[in-house]
Scaffold this motif. Structure first.
Motif, PDB file in Angstrom:
ATOM      1  N   GLY A 168      17.868  27.683  67.703  1.00 12.85           N
ATOM      2  CA  GLY A 168      18.158  26.721  66.653  1.00 12.85           C
ATOM      3  C   GLY A 168      16.958  26.140  65.947  1.00 12.85           C
ATOM      4  O   GLY A 168      17.032  25.037  65.399  1.00 12.85           O
ATOM      5  N   ARG A 209      23.402  18.448  67.640  1.00  8.12           N
ATOM      6  CA  ARG A 209      23.917  17.896  68.884  1.00  8.12           C
ATOM      7  C   ARG A 209      23.695  16.386  68.990  1.00  8.12           C
ATOM      8  O   ARG A 209      24.284  15.736  69.858  1.00  8.12           O
ATOM      9  N   GLU A 238      28.216  26.467  66.143  1.00 10.57           N
ATOM     10  CA  GLU A 238      27.074  25.842  65.470  1.00 10.57           C
ATOM     11  C   GLU A 238      26.483  26.779  64.421  1.00 10.57           C
ATOM     12  O   GLU A 238      26.106  26.342  63.322  1.00 10.57           O
ATOM     13  N   MET A 239      26.415  28.064  64.750  1.00  3.37           N
ATOM     14  CA  MET A 239      25.903  29.025  63.771  1.00  3.37           C
ATOM     15  C   MET A 239      26.834  29.126  62.566  1.00  3.37           C
ATOM     16  O   MET A 239      26.373  29.204  61.417  1.00  3.37           O
ATOM     17  N   LYS A 260      19.334  22.633  66.046  1.00  3.29           N
ATOM     18  CA  LYS A 260      20.210  22.408  67.205  1.00  3.29           C
ATOM     19  C   LYS A 260      20.163  20.952  67.652  1.00  3.29           C
ATOM     20  O   LYS A 260      21.200  20.340  67.912  1.00  3.29           O
ATOM     21  N   LEU A 290      22.031  28.259  70.128  1.00  7.37           N
ATOM     22  CA  LEU A 290      23.094  27.839  69.226  1.00  7.37           C
ATOM     23  C   LEU A 290      24.395  28.524  69.619  1.00  7.37           C
ATOM     24  O   LEU A 290      24.415  29.728  69.906  1.00  7.37           O
TER      25      LEU A 290
END
Length: 334
Positions: free
Chosen positions: A270, A289, A52-53, A285, A48
């Motif tokens: 993720g 994505r 994203e985190m 994740k 990640l």
């Protein structure tokens, strides 16, 4: 869909605590956590990203998660971690940011952590003996870790030491570590050894469980007394009269605290884990994505929370083909 202001799992347990692994890499090779050689670390693109985190934390914060603990591997191996920590501190709804570290790289970042108001640091330290440290960690970093401990105490950051208790390895360190709490306002926590060493579970029997740890402490400190434990705590806590600090015992292998578990885990790659012993229940994740909206992520997360195992034993039984635990703690997020 209206998002909940508090997540409640299918067993009626509130969830407000996320353990977020920022890397699978580590600069030690503790034998109870990973094999000495042959670890295949993931390329950065498979982890990640900070963005994203941050997105995940913001979403979970809007759903009632208010406590974050950053883990690894070793968190400070990830570049620009301090800036990410500051970002997390600024997210509305996050009341606590904590970090678990092995202390090898940590000392230089302590002033920044003080400035940002980090809630606490858990320092992994299994022995106060330099030779045993080398044997356990397979790395000659004892002096750096001890300097980090001294700096943490001096800084005033709430500090806990995490000691994994292992038969034939470091049981003679139980009392010396307790002595650190005599003159310092720190917590020393003794953790049952778990099977997450990257080589499969070694034994179904545990030579040193929470009962034997307590018996050792009682023999050394007959006046030790149990103190009130906070809701959802993993440790049973004790105080020795005259000691500034406290002691705690975590029955991680015996799994005595599952009934009040309020925590979830996100691996560095993720994967959501709603229990330490499960194989991962949701690939965040992949969803991110693939273009999932926050609403879609929330629906997926709530679905996972609503199918949570009752305890660590049930989670282990539900693993694919009921295979034993074989992953490394560094890949799970310690």
């Amino acid at each position: 869909m209206q998002l909940p202001s508090q997540i409640i799992d299918n067993h009626g347990r509130p969830i407000n605590y996320l353990r977020l692994a920022v890397t699978d890499r580590c600069n030690l090779r503790c034998f109870y956590c990973m094999p000495e050689e042959g670890i295949k670390y993931l390329p950065k693109k498979h982890l990640l990203s900070y963005e994203e985190m941050e997105r995940l934390v913001r979403l979970l914060a809007s759903m009632g998660i208010n406590k974050i603990r950053l883990t690894g591997g070793e968190p400070f191996l990830r570049k620009d971690l301090i800036n990410f920590m500051q970002t997390i501190c600024n997210i509305e709804g996050i009341n606590e940011l904590n970090i678990t570290t092995n202390g090898v790289l940590t000392e230089q970042y302590i002033p920044a952590m003080v400035k940002m108001g980090i809630s606490s640091v858990n320092l992994s330290l299994d022995t106060l003996n330099k030779e045993r440290f080398l044997k356990i960690t397979r790395r000659n970093e004892f002096d750096k870790v001890m300097r980090c401990l001294d700096a943490l105490i001096e800084s005033g950051i709430k500090t806990k030491i995490n000691m994994v208790v292992m038969a034939g390895q470091n049981t003679e360190d139980i009392v010396p570590l307790a002595e650190l709490a005599r003159t310092h306002a720190i917590g020393v926590r003794y953790i049952e050894e778990m099977p997450f060493n990257g080589e499969g579970q070694r034994t179904k029997q545990l030579a040193w469980n929470h009962q034997q740890i307590l018996a050792t402490l009682k023999a050394a400190y007959p006046t030790i007394e149990r103190v009130k434990t906070a809701p959802h705590a993993t440790s049973v806590n004790y105080q020795i009269p005259g000691h500034q600090g406290s002691l705690g015992i975590i029955a991680a292998f015996s799994r005595t605290f599952c009934g009040s578990c309020n925590r979830i885990r996100m691996t560095a790659q993720g994967t959501l884990k709603t229990c330490l012993y499960d194989q991962g229940v949701l690939d965040i994740k992949q969803l991110m994505r693939a273009g999932a909206t926050d609403q879609a992520l929330a629906v997926a997360l709530l679905g996972a929370f609503n199918q949570r195992a009752k305890d660590g034993y049930e989670a282990e039984q539900q693993r694919k083909n009921q295979l034993p635990v074989s992953e490394s703690m560094s890949t799970i997020g310690g």
